[in-house]
Design a protein around this motif. Structure first.
Motif, short mmCIF file in Angstrom:
data_model
loop_
_atom_site.label_atom_id
_atom_site.label_comp_id
_atom_site.label_asym_id
_atom_site.label_seq_id
_atom_site.Cartn_x
_atom_site.Cartn_y
_atom_site.Cartn_z
N ASP A 86 0.84 -1.20 0.00
CA ASP A 86 0.00 0.00 0.00
C ASP A 86 0.87 1.25 0.00
OD1 ASP A 86 -2.25 -1.53 0.07
OD2 ASP A 86 -2.63 -1.27 2.21
N ASP A 142 5.39 5.24 -2.43
CA ASP A 142 4.92 3.89 -2.75
C ASP A 142 6.15 3.02 -3.00
OD1 ASP A 142 2.25 2.35 -3.77
OD2 ASP A 142 4.02 1.69 -4.87
N THR A 188 -9.10 15.54 -7.99
CA THR A 188 -8.42 14.27 -8.20
C THR A 188 -7.39 14.48 -9.30
OG1 THR A 188 -10.37 12.97 -7.59
CG2 THR A 188 -8.70 11.86 -8.90
N THR A 210 -6.38 11.33 0.03
CA THR A 210 -6.43 9.89 -0.23
C THR A 210 -5.59 9.59 -1.46
OG1 THR A 210 -8.67 9.73 0.70
CG2 THR A 210 -7.93 7.93 -0.73
N ASP A 227 -4.28 6.38 -4.16
CA ASP A 227 -4.62 5.05 -4.68
C ASP A 227 -3.52 4.63 -5.65
OD1 ASP A 227 -5.76 2.91 -6.27
OD2 ASP A 227 -7.69 3.44 -5.40
N ASP A 228 -3.02 3.38 -5.49
CA ASP A 228 -1.94 2.94 -6.39
C ASP A 228 -2.45 2.18 -7.61
OD1 ASP A 228 -2.65 0.43 -5.44
OD2 ASP A 228 -0.77 0.08 -4.36
N ALA A 278 -4.43 1.60 -1.07
CA ALA A 278 -4.87 2.98 -0.85
C ALA A 278 -4.49 3.40 0.56
CB ALA A 278 -6.38 3.11 -1.05
N THR A 291 -5.04 7.02 3.42
CA THR A 291 -5.67 8.32 3.68
C THR A 291 -4.92 9.02 4.80
OG1 THR A 291 -7.86 7.53 2.99
CG2 THR A 291 -7.79 9.48 4.40
#
Length: 605
Positions: free
Chosen positions: A279, A304, A323, A344, A346-347, A352, A354
């Protein structure tokens, strides 16, 4: 997987590649031809055959009589599926294997092979057979049936490897079988195969080709558009993605007996090991502090460990949401307050994170501009005197509302009208006087700004008023600019009055200081404001017989109290003060000096 640069065409309800005379095929080549070969990239050009289609078919039929000719060409080993029809690819099942499916357009990106999950796998090549041992021109090599080579057991009724036949467009050896007969095969059990592909071409007539791929869970059926060898070649490949599913066999079938299918560069592989996704880690930074209307620097970020492309979603607490691949670096809040910030990330692979923080935004007070008033004295009328006052202001808090108040210097404060960023009101006067004007604007949060007019408003009564004064006062050290240490005795003599019908007073003023040799003589009087107890006069004159100077004189009537005066002299152009009887004190009645001798007489009318 190959990219064949050819236009698209449609036949019935099927979508297929339209083959042209010269085809460029871009394919990722193998770094090795043995087990666990890994794909990279190369380009192969398949040129026209020199013979016509009719001579091609004639030669093929002659070869068929002799040895049942077949041929095939391939140059790609990363896999994209192709099929016809409108419905999605079926999940594997043993029955209904001839259902048609929409064709797949081969693209240069092979990280995914098809939008359908069953064929959207990835893997490595374990076996590659280019039949290079048979690359001899125009030779025919019958094989046993079944015949096992490079992880595939070919079970066709007759297995034949055909060498290069340049006249037919066959550039390298390929495996085939009898004209009109299917090419069939099974896969070795040593490595459960999940990846299979080959380059395809036809000799003889151009006819439809169908493929049945069998797995341990069922099978998939495809309708393929395959070119004649003289026109190029078609890559077809799949990589299974369902856990536990593997390939067991295949069968290519053609329509009619006047054609034969050829396979070259047959590849067999397995699904590569997939590392577990990590994550991402989100960071909202903060907490932040700032002011309304000013940009607040934000430190929204993420890391990441897998190096995945990240998508950020943010809510800045004031209704601003967004976004994108990069979060905002700053933000302007239109009003003060406490705001919750949520980030937030997201990969794209199910991971994900937050993060939350706050922004505390303080109020900024409005700022008034300067405003002007009449620079000349105003004559009082029976109806009084009204002076409009207006000033603009700014406020970075664009959501603030405002009120304004005007102090007219007469003990009366009037509410002002605020329109946009302008405050407007008026001062009304019914008695003579010297009025200091102040304007205040205030926002909804209590922030305010006050500005004073650059000079007072002078209201005089031309119908009356008279001043007679004479005497002396003690002059302190520092009163004379050019003799700051000198203290002494200042004598004065002054008369002023309005003649009937005149708005300019007549009279004269004389001031003498025995220290520093300061002598002032008036040349004109500008105005006189007189009440029953006090008077103020302003005029012009010379110092020591020269220059252009102004003077102001405040007198308190000595009939009811001890008389007192305040005297100031300054240069009219530079504004430099050369004499002040109370240096540093405000120039009003609070800064007077009691007479050492003499008298002051005031008459309002």
């Amino acid at each position: 997987m190959g990219l064949i640069t050819a236009p698209k065409a449609k036949s019935g309800d099927c979508e297929y590649d339209e083959w042209v005379d010269s085809i460029t095929l871009r394919t990722p080549p193998l770094s090795a031809s043995g087990p666990n070969a890994v794909l990279t990239g190369r380009t192969t050009m398949i040129a026209n055959a020199s013979s016509s289609a009719s001579s091609q078919r004639r030669r093929v039929r002659e070869s068929t009589d002799r040895r049942g000719v077949h041929a095939l060409l391939v140059a790609s080993l990363t896999f994209a599926a192709a099929a016809c029809g409108s419905d999605d690819l079926m999940a594997p099942r043993a029955d209904d294997l001839n259902a048609a499916h929409r064709s797949v357009v081969v693209t240069p990106s092979y990280s995914t092979f098809d939008t359908r999950s069953e064929l959207n796998g990835a893997g490595v090549v374990d076996y590659l057979n280019g039949f290079d041992d048979f690359n001899v021109d125009d030779l025919f090599f019958p094989q046993e049936s079944p015949w096992t080579a490079s992880g595939v057991t070919y079970t066709s009724a007759n297995n034949v490897v055909l060498g290069r036949v340049i006249e037919l467009g066959i550039q390298s050896a390929a495996i085939s079988t009898d004209f009109g007969a299917p090419i069939s095969g099974t896969f070795a059990d040593s490595v459960p195969a999940t990846l299979f592909g080959a380059n395809l071409m036809l000799i003889g007539d151009k006819v439809p080709v169908t493929l049945l791929v069998r797995t341990n869970l069922g099978g998939y059926s495809f309708n393929l558009d395959v070119p004649l060898a003289a026109d190029g070649q078609r890559f077809f490949g799949i990589a299974l993605s369902k856990p536990g599913e593997y390939l067991t066999g295949f069968q290519f079938s053609i329509s009619g007996s006047g054609s034969a299918l050829l396979l070259d560069d047959v590849a067999v592989g397995h699904k590569g090991a997939t590392s577990a996704n990590t994550d991402p880690v989100a960071s909202a930074g903060g907490p932040y502090v700032g002011e309304e209307g000013s940009a607040v620097a934000l430190a929204l970020s993420s890391t990441d460990a897998d190096g995945d492309a990240l998508t950020f979603t943010w809510d800045l607490g004031d209704g601003t949401k967004g976004t994108g691949s990069v979060p905002p670096a700053n933000h302007v809040y239109a009003d003060n307050g406490a705001y919750d910030i949520v980030l937030t990330v997201d990969d794209g692979r199910g991971g994900a994170a937050t993060a939350r923080t706050t922004a505390t935004i303080s109020n900024v007070a409005p700022s008034l501009g300067s405003f002007s008033i009449p620079s000349t004295p105003l004559a009082l009328t029976p109806a009084g005197v009204t002076v409009p006052i207006s000033s603009s202001f700014t406020d970075p808090g664009t959501l603030d509302t405002h009120t304004a108040a005007l102090d007219c210097g007469s003990g009366v404060t009037a509410q002002s009208e605020v329109v946009g960023e302008t405050a407007s009101s008026a001062c009304s006067f019914s008695t003579p006087g010297i009025y200091a004007i102040r304007l205040t604007v205030r926002d909804k949060d209590g922030g305010s700004d006050t500005k004073a007019a650059s000079a007072p408003i002078v209201v005089f009564d031309p119908a009356g008023g008279r001043l007679t004064a004479g005497g002396w006062v003690t002059s302190p050290a520092g009163a004379v600019a050019f003799a700051p240490t000198g203290a002494g005795k200042l004598t004065f003599s002054l008369t002023a009055r309005y003649e009937p019908g005149s708005t300019i007073p007549t009279g004269k003023a004389e001031l003498n200081l025995n220290v520093g040799k300061l002598e002032f003589r008036s040349t004109a009087l500008d105005w006189l404001v007189a009440t029953e107890t006090s008077a103020q006069i302003q005029g012009r004159g010379t110092v020591n017989g020269a220059g252009d100077y102004a003077f102001a004189f405040i007198a308190l009537d000595g009939q009811s109290t001890d008389g007192a005066v305040r005297i100031r002299i300054w240069h009219r152009v530079s504004g430099t003060v050369v004499y002040d009887s109370r240096p540093g004190a405000p120039f009003d009645e609070s800064g007077v000096t009691t007479l050492g001798g003499g008298s002051i007489q005031l008459h309002a009318r």
